[in-house]
Design an enzyme around this catalytic site. Structure first.
Site, PDB file in Angstrom:
ATOM      1  N   ASP A   1      26.399  19.872  23.633  1.00 29.53           N
ATOM      2  CA  ASP A   1      26.012  18.620  24.302  1.00 29.53           C
ATOM      3  C   ASP A   1      27.165  17.768  24.836  1.00 29.53           C
ATOM      4  O   ASP A   1      27.077  16.529  24.823  1.00 29.53           O
ATOM      5  CB  ASP A   1      25.151  17.773  23.354  1.00 29.53           C
ATOM      6  CG  ASP A   1      23.776  18.351  23.139  1.00 29.53           C
ATOM      7  OD1 ASP A   1      23.471  19.399  23.711  1.00 29.53           O
ATOM      8  OD2 ASP A   1      22.997  17.749  22.366  1.00 29.53           O
TER       9      ASP A   1
ATOM     10  N   LYS B   1      18.249  23.004  25.948  1.00 31.04           N
ATOM     11  CA  LYS B   1      17.413  22.664  24.797  1.00 31.04           C
ATOM     12  C   LYS B   1      16.775  21.305  25.006  1.00 31.04           C
ATOM     13  O   LYS B   1      17.231  20.503  25.837  1.00 31.04           O
ATOM     14  CB  LYS B   1      18.234  22.672  23.496  1.00 31.04           C
ATOM     15  CG  LYS B   1      19.319  21.601  23.408  1.00 31.04           C
ATOM     16  CD  LYS B   1      20.140  21.798  22.138  1.00 31.04           C
ATOM     17  CE  LYS B   1      21.218  20.735  21.963  1.00 31.04           C
ATOM     18  NZ  LYS B   1      20.675  19.399  21.642  1.00 31.04           N
TER      19      LYS B   1
ATOM     20  N   CYS C   1      23.035  16.417  16.824  1.00 32.24           N
ATOM     21  CA  CYS C   1      22.827  17.768  17.363  1.00 32.24           C
ATOM     22  C   CYS C   1      23.785  18.800  16.777  1.00 32.24           C
ATOM     23  O   CYS C   1      23.401  19.951  16.569  1.00 32.24           O
ATOM     24  CB  CYS C   1      22.927  17.740  18.886  1.00 32.24           C
ATOM     25  SG  CYS C   1      21.600  16.776  19.647  1.00 32.24           S
TER      26      CYS C   1
END
Length: 207
Positions: free
Chosen positions: A14, A109, A142
């Site tokens: 991310d 995702k 995450c």
């Protein structure tokens, strides 16, 4: 001391404009993960892993334009108000400093964990990967969710302490402390040293 298993891979979680850039949606909400300190470490690891012909994977959070695939969606939510992290938008793009190379696979995702309804597990197994070296943001969200799931799926896991980050230092340190039970942590320097040792051993066996 970290030991690399026979088939490691680097995972970058991310590192996107929305989470990390000063003009991103999370910065506008006062929740930016500061990337300045960790981007050089991630790129150092990428260079070392690529030189050793070891795969690099990216995770990227992105949603439909109507957020129909986002958990607990609420039109009053700041992410939706700011039109943040819409798939294909600048906000959802990976930082320019970390633009993936053509051979570095990007897995999209919609949840915290990179394993939830994605191709990550099957892709790793197809490549024979048995050890994930985890970097990126946020350490307590995450990164931690993905590392925990990887551990439960029988991957060896090492979270890189100085190549991960989140909105504040206490949360970062707390997540690293929790992750000691899910594969453990190591610094960038320690991972690169372990990589060099594994390469030296492989070369010795081949000579």
């Amino acid at each position: 001391m970290v030991h690399l298993d026979s088939a490691p891979a680097l995972l970058v979680v991310d590192m996107q404009n929305g989470f990390c850039h000063k003009q991103g949606s999370f910065a506008k909400m006062g929740m930016q993960s500061e990337p300045t300190a960790i981007v050089p470490h991630i790129n150092e690891l990428r260079s070392a892993f690529r030189a050793a012909n070891i795969p690099v994977f990216f995770l990227r959070t992105g949603y439909n334009a109507d957020y129909s695939d986002r958990r607990g969606r609420d039109r009053r939510d700041s992410v939706e108000k700011l039109q943040g992290l819409i798939r294909g938008s600048w906000d959802a793009n990976i930082l320019d400093e970390l633009t993936p190379e053509p051979d570095e696979k990007v897995v999209d995702k919609t949840r915290n964990s990179g394993f939830f309804r994605t191709s990550l597990e099957s892709t790793l197994k197809e490549r024979g990967v048995n050890h994930l070296i985890v970097t990126g943001v946020g350490t307590d969200v995450c990164v931690e969710s993905t590392a925990r799931d990887a551990y439960q799926m029988n991957f060896a896991v090492t979270t890189v302490s100085d190549a991960t980050g989140t909105c504040n230092k206490p949360d970062h340190l707390a997540a690293l402390h929790a992750l000691r039970m899910f594969g453990g942590t190591a610094s960038t320097a320690e991972v690169i040293e372990a990589l060099q040792k594994s390469q030296d051993l492989r070369n010795q066996r081949m000579s």
